[in-house]
Design an enzyme around this catalytic site. Structure first.
Site, short mmCIF file in Angstrom:
data_model
loop_
_atom_site.label_atom_id
_atom_site.label_comp_id
_atom_site.label_asym_id
_atom_site.label_seq_id
_atom_site.Cartn_x
_atom_site.Cartn_y
_atom_site.Cartn_z
N GLY A 29 -0.06 -33.81 -20.39
CA GLY A 29 1.27 -34.13 -20.86
C GLY A 29 1.98 -35.03 -19.87
O GLY A 29 1.48 -35.29 -18.77
N SER A 31 4.88 -36.38 -17.19
CA SER A 31 5.63 -35.79 -16.10
C SER A 31 6.81 -34.99 -16.66
O SER A 31 7.43 -35.40 -17.65
CB SER A 31 6.14 -36.91 -15.18
OG SER A 31 6.99 -36.41 -14.19
N SER A 32 7.09 -33.84 -16.08
CA SER A 32 8.21 -32.97 -16.47
C SER A 32 8.03 -32.28 -17.82
O SER A 32 8.98 -31.69 -18.34
CB SER A 32 9.54 -33.74 -16.46
OG SER A 32 9.81 -34.25 -15.17
N GLY A 34 6.19 -29.65 -18.35
CA GLY A 34 6.03 -28.21 -18.17
C GLY A 34 4.60 -27.76 -17.94
O GLY A 34 4.32 -26.55 -18.00
N LYS A 35 3.70 -28.69 -17.64
CA LYS A 35 2.30 -28.33 -17.44
C LYS A 35 2.11 -27.35 -16.30
O LYS A 35 1.38 -26.36 -16.43
CB LYS A 35 1.47 -29.60 -17.17
CG LYS A 35 1.55 -30.67 -18.23
CD LYS A 35 0.67 -31.86 -17.89
CE LYS A 35 1.03 -32.55 -16.58
NZ LYS A 35 2.40 -33.15 -16.60
N SER A 36 2.75 -27.63 -15.17
CA SER A 36 2.55 -26.77 -14.00
C SER A 36 3.10 -25.37 -14.24
O SER A 36 2.51 -24.38 -13.80
CB SER A 36 3.20 -27.39 -12.77
OG SER A 36 2.55 -28.60 -12.41
N ASP A 56 -1.05 -33.32 -8.66
CA ASP A 56 0.00 -33.58 -7.67
C ASP A 56 -0.41 -33.08 -6.29
O ASP A 56 -0.03 -33.67 -5.27
CB ASP A 56 1.31 -32.94 -8.09
CG ASP A 56 2.02 -33.70 -9.20
OD1 ASP A 56 1.58 -34.83 -9.52
OD2 ASP A 56 3.01 -33.18 -9.75
#
Length: 203
Positions: A29, A31-32, A34-36, A56
């Site tokens: 997905g 950046s931002s 919500g993957k992490s 990252d």
């Protein structure tokens, strides 16, 4: 007679047998998106040990010498290439690996398709409405303005997933539960198997 249980004939080390391949849970997905957060929630929910390997973290491990602008793209590309091979190696050793990735460049996807066992990859599309992405980006303050917008139409261009979730309406814990439930009865062919059959020239 060797006394070390790991020693073989003539004192040579006894190498372990090749393990069964592990599973790659591949979150893609912008950046931002919500993957992490999903990856951390999923790691906490899975019954067996697993590894969350975010890209990252690999970028953060790289030293930061002064580089001429024309050198930076090659350095970034080599970081991505090494990251893919690290994930492939961990999975080949029998580990479950949770990947959070940004497939904003087509070659990144096809490098992964070539490296990973396609039957052992669960490809998850992590979606989020653009206004919410932009709100999160402003709140974070650690991403270049407009990064998510530039990636928005590119990361999902390949169009094939095993599972998709929308973090604009669903929290990370619920997304993680959906992924965990999906793992127990995965259909075939997988998205990676279908992509491998198409080949990089199909899109």
């Amino acid at each position: 007679m060797p006394t070390d249980e790991t020693a073989g004939p003539a004192g040579r080390p006894h190498l372990p047998e090749d393990p069964s391949p592990g599973l790659v849970i591949f979150l893609n997905g912008t950046s931002s998106s919500g993957k992490s957060s999903i990856a951390r929630a999923l790691a906490a929910q899975l019954d067996d040990p697993c590894f969350h390997l975010p890209v990252d973290a690999f970028h953060a491990m790289r030293s930061q010498p002064e580089l001429a602008p024309d050198r930076l793209p090659d350095v970034l590309r080599r970081t991505w290439l090494g990251y893919h091979r690290a994930v492939a190696g961990m999975a080949a050793a029998g580990n479950t690996v949770i990947v959070d990735h940004v497939l904003s460049e087509p070659w990144r996807l096809w490098d992964c398709v070539a490296l990973f066992r396609p039957q052992d990859v669960v490809l998850v599309g992590v979606h989020c409405p653009l206004p919410e992405l932009e709100r999160r980006e402003r709140a974070r303050g650690d991403r270049p303005p407009g990064l998510a917008a530039r990636q928005y139409t590119r990361v999902h261009a390949h169009g094939l997933y095993d599972l998709e979730c929308d973090t604009g309406s669903t929290g990370p814990d619920e997304c993680a539960r959906t992924i965990k439930d999906f793992l127990s009865d995965r259909p075939t062919p997988t998205a990676f198997e279908r992509l491998a059959a198409l080949g990089p020239d199909a899109r």
